[in-house]
Scaffold this motif. Sequence first.
Motif, PDB file in Angstrom:
ATOM      1  N   GLY A  31       7.709  55.969  77.102  1.00  0.00           N
ATOM      2  CA  GLY A  31       7.565  57.191  76.310  1.00  0.00           C
ATOM      3  C   GLY A  31       8.860  57.977  76.221  1.00  0.00           C
ATOM      4  N   ARG A  32       9.974  57.334  76.630  1.00  0.00           N
ATOM      5  CA  ARG A  32      11.215  58.105  76.817  1.00  0.00           C
ATOM      6  C   ARG A  32      11.682  58.813  75.550  1.00  0.00           C
ATOM      7  N   TYR A  33      11.481  58.189  74.401  1.00  0.00           N
ATOM      8  CA  TYR A  33      11.990  58.825  73.187  1.00  0.00           C
ATOM      9  C   TYR A  33      11.113  59.991  72.750  1.00  0.00           C
ATOM     10  N   SER A  34       9.810  59.858  72.975  1.00  0.00           N
ATOM     11  CA  SER A  34       8.935  60.999  72.695  1.00  0.00           C
ATOM     12  C   SER A  34       9.244  62.120  73.680  1.00  0.00           C
ATOM     13  N   LEU A  35       9.609  61.750  74.903  1.00  0.00           N
ATOM     14  CA  LEU A  35       9.891  62.759  75.923  1.00  0.00           C
ATOM     15  C   LEU A  35      11.206  63.480  75.645  1.00  0.00           C
ATOM     16  N   LEU A  36      12.094  62.856  74.879  1.00  0.00           N
ATOM     17  CA  LEU A  36      13.314  63.551  74.455  1.00  0.00           C
ATOM     18  C   LEU A  36      12.951  64.797  73.665  1.00  0.00           C
ATOM     19  N   THR A  37      11.951  64.651  72.803  1.00  0.00           N
ATOM     20  CA  THR A  37      11.504  65.798  72.019  1.00  0.00           C
ATOM     21  C   THR A  37      10.932  66.876  72.924  1.00  0.00           C
ATOM     22  N   VAL A  38      10.274  66.440  73.994  1.00  0.00           N
ATOM     23  CA  VAL A  38       9.721  67.376  74.967  1.00  0.00           C
ATOM     24  C   VAL A  38      10.858  68.179  75.609  1.00  0.00           C
ATOM     25  N   ALA A  39      11.898  67.464  76.035  1.00  0.00           N
ATOM     26  CA  ALA A  39      13.044  68.139  76.650  1.00  0.00           C
ATOM     27  C   ALA A  39      13.683  69.101  75.656  1.00  0.00           C
ATOM     28  N   LEU A  40      13.686  68.674  74.405  1.00  0.00           N
ATOM     29  CA  LEU A  40      14.280  69.500  73.355  1.00  0.00           C
ATOM     30  C   LEU A  40      13.488  70.799  73.161  1.00  0.00           C
ATOM     31  N   VAL A  70      20.855  73.916  66.267  1.00  0.00           N
ATOM     32  CA  VAL A  70      20.698  72.882  65.248  1.00  0.00           C
ATOM     33  C   VAL A  70      21.511  71.646  65.630  1.00  0.00           C
ATOM     34  N   PHE A  71      22.722  71.886  66.149  1.00  0.00           N
ATOM     35  CA  PHE A  71      23.596  70.770  66.525  1.00  0.00           C
ATOM     36  C   PHE A  71      22.957  69.920  67.631  1.00  0.00           C
ATOM     37  N   VAL A  72      22.468  70.593  68.679  1.00  0.00           N
ATOM     38  CA  VAL A  72      21.859  69.858  69.797  1.00  0.00           C
ATOM     39  C   VAL A  72      20.628  69.093  69.313  1.00  0.00           C
ATOM     40  N   ASN A  73      19.788  69.765  68.491  1.00  0.00           N
ATOM     41  CA  ASN A  73      18.611  69.095  67.950  1.00  0.00           C
ATOM     42  C   ASN A  73      18.991  67.875  67.121  1.00  0.00           C
ATOM     43  N   GLY A  74      20.038  68.075  66.303  1.00  0.00           N
ATOM     44  CA  GLY A  74      20.486  66.976  65.451  1.00  0.00           C
ATOM     45  C   GLY A  74      20.903  65.768  66.270  1.00  0.00           C
ATOM     46  N   CYS A  75      21.652  66.026  67.344  1.00  0.00           N
ATOM     47  CA  CYS A  75      22.109  64.928  68.208  1.00  0.00           C
ATOM     48  C   CYS A  75      20.921  64.156  68.773  1.00  0.00           C
ATOM     49  N   VAL A  76      19.966  64.910  69.341  1.00  0.00           N
ATOM     50  CA  VAL A  76      18.831  64.245  69.993  1.00  0.00           C
ATOM     51  C   VAL A  76      17.966  63.518  68.970  1.00  0.00           C
ATOM     52  N   MET A  77      17.753  64.160  67.812  1.00  0.00           N
ATOM     53  CA  MET A  77      16.884  63.544  66.819  1.00  0.00           C
ATOM     54  C   MET A  77      17.508  62.281  66.235  1.00  0.00           C
ATOM     55  N   SER A  78      18.822  62.236  66.129  1.00  0.00           N
ATOM     56  CA  SER A  78      19.442  61.018  65.602  1.00  0.00           C
ATOM     57  C   SER A  78      19.292  59.885  66.614  1.00  0.00           C
ATOM     58  N   LEU A  79      19.331  60.247  67.888  1.00  0.00           N
ATOM     59  CA  LEU A  79      19.078  59.257  68.953  1.00  0.00           C
ATOM     60  C   LEU A  79      17.660  58.704  68.794  1.00  0.00           C
ATOM     61  N   ARG A  80      16.718  59.617  68.538  1.00  0.00           N
ATOM     62  CA  ARG A  80      15.322  59.247  68.403  1.00  0.00           C
ATOM     63  C   ARG A  80      15.073  58.420  67.164  1.00  0.00           C
ATOM     64  N   ALA A  81      15.798  58.754  66.094  1.00  0.00           N
ATOM     65  CA  ALA A  81      15.598  58.005  64.846  1.00  0.00           C
ATOM     66  C   ALA A  81      15.988  56.559  65.055  1.00  0.00           C
ATOM     67  N   GLY A  82      17.072  56.338  65.806  1.00  0.00           N
ATOM     68  CA  GLY A  82      17.481  54.964  66.107  1.00  0.00           C
ATOM     69  C   GLY A  82      16.388  54.230  66.848  1.00  0.00           C
ATOM     70  N   ALA A  83      15.761  54.929  67.799  1.00  0.00           N
ATOM     71  CA  ALA A  83      14.674  54.332  68.566  1.00  0.00           C
ATOM     72  C   ALA A  83      13.472  54.076  67.664  1.00  0.00           C
ATOM     73  N   GLY A  84      13.253  54.983  66.710  1.00  0.00           N
ATOM     74  CA  GLY A  84      12.124  54.808  65.793  1.00  0.00           C
ATOM     75  C   GLY A  84      12.257  53.551  64.975  1.00  0.00           C
ATOM     76  N   ARG A  85      13.506  53.256  64.576  1.00  0.00           N
ATOM     77  CA  ARG A  85      13.722  52.038  63.804  1.00  0.00           C
ATOM     78  C   ARG A  85      13.380  50.809  64.641  1.00  0.00           C
ATOM     79  N   ALA A  86      13.559  50.911  65.963  1.00  0.00           N
ATOM     80  CA  ALA A  86      13.225  49.782  66.835  1.00  0.00           C
ATOM     81  C   ALA A  86      11.762  49.881  67.288  1.00  0.00           C
ATOM     82  N   ALA A  87      11.021  50.819  66.697  1.00  0.00           N
ATOM     83  CA  ALA A  87       9.599  51.021  67.043  1.00  0.00           C
ATOM     84  C   ALA A  87       9.411  51.300  68.523  1.00  0.00           C
ATOM     85  N   TYR A  88      10.397  51.905  69.168  1.00  0.00           N
ATOM     86  CA  TYR A  88      10.271  52.260  70.575  1.00  0.00           C
ATOM     87  C   TYR A  88       9.740  53.690  70.709  1.00  0.00           C
ATOM     88  N   ALA A  89       9.810  54.455  69.626  1.00  0.00           N
ATOM     89  CA  ALA A  89       9.398  55.854  69.733  1.00  0.00           C
ATOM     90  C   ALA A  89       7.943  56.005  69.314  1.00  0.00           C
TER      91      ALA A  89
END
Lengths: 235, 262
Positions: free
Chosen positions: A152-161, A216-235
């Motif tokens: 759940g690590r990528y979903s949890l990134l949003t939690v930390a955010l 916005v900058f911090v959110n953008g950084c984390v969300m781009s990390l998550r988007a990469g994970a989403g493409r790998a269906a890990y999120a």
Amino acid sequence: MQDFAAAFALAFGLIAEGDAALLEIIWLSLRVSVTAVLIACAFGLPLGAALAVARFPGRGAIVTLLNALMGLPPVVVGLMVYLILSNAGPLGVLGLLYTPTAMIIAQTLLVTPIVAALTRQVIEDLHGEYDEQLRSLGVERLAATATLLWDGRYSLLTVALAGFGRAIAEVGAVMIVGGNINHVTRVMTTAIALETSKGELGLALALGIILVGLAVFVNGCVMSLRAGAGRAAYA
Amino acid sequence: MLELAEPLPQTPLQRAAAARDLEAATILPGRAEDLVYEAGGRRLIDGLELRLEAGPLTVLVGPNGAGKSLLLRLLHGLIEPSAGQLHWAGRAPGKETRRRQAMVFQRPVMLRRSAAANLHYALRAKGLDGLPLAELARDWLARAGLAELAGRPARLLSGGEQQRLAVARALSTGPEVLFLDEPTASLDPASALAIEELILEARAAGTKIVLVTHDLGQARRLADEVVFLYRGRVEAQAPAERFFDDPISDKARAFVAGRIVV
């Protein structure tokens, strides 16, 4: 409208000239809030995951309480920490009041319930999907919880955010326990409050713009990390 | 549930010896006696009697809601029966028996990792490590025809590839009993064939297979023995040939004939 235009100009001017006082404030803001979020995650992630997986009497009450604590008023948390850290308080001897450490403590208390409650939700959903498979594979409870946190690590990134958003934006707690001391405990939000009360609306607005930009900058950084994970269906 | 015949061993040496016995001993036959499972005030498994012997590939058939999936989960020890007896060579379903079993679910549960990492995870859970683990995983990926997709995120594989991976993941742990819950439901014929081949290979290697299916064609192709479930009971249990030639009960006859049984 003119105020806004001037404020934007001032904001960019401050950033462009790399104003030392401004950079100090930004740095302290980030240091306090990021540290608080990291500590909150260290407690909140296992706590939330344990609540998601465990079944015991009173669990529902704890979950409800945790969800309610997400809305803790920062000034109340600030006041509690102030009472504990003030000279007359139980931890007064540590001399932490009006230091960045006190601010970190207050923000950690503020953010931990948010991290724990949202983690509980994320992990419970994942648990529903994984539970029988993991038990079929003979994975023990503790190892299964670790698996759920990892998967759940990528979903949890949003939690930390979400926790970071709360910490970086609050003013009540850091104001009370930090005291907004120049060069010591002044952060973005307390600086904005101060400039506003001094009538320096342009400067306050410029600081506000920078703060929003930072978020916005911090959110953008984390969300781009998550988007990469989403493409790998890990999120 | 089940009383142990002997008191629990005390010394570490005795415990180690007992553990060795357990590893060596078979968990077959599996037996259900007067098995009941209730949920929401309804008897979903209602006094079920079943014996699963080593050897024949057992196919569970029956109309929707007959309790086929529930029975698999009870046999695997994922859920507890409400009443009755269930045991594997005298042992109640639990951690120990589950170690010797594996299950493939109807919707494959893919961990959020690569295809290879999904296999590694299952093998590590069985205590494997290092080179043997890597070799076994590579071997099973190849057997499932997924060697080229080893590094691909498992959840990006097609439905058929995911189910093949799930079967390989289950078989890689070397189970004595393999449960499959409609493993080829909603798969294209080629994927279904690949899965059936993996299942038949496993049977040839001596794995006891218990398969739930809705596909009568598949039941005819694979079954050595058919168990017909109806309203939470075993309505008929017979060798496949006999079952399809002359189903024992009226309900089973109607089911085999393709009439709708409710």
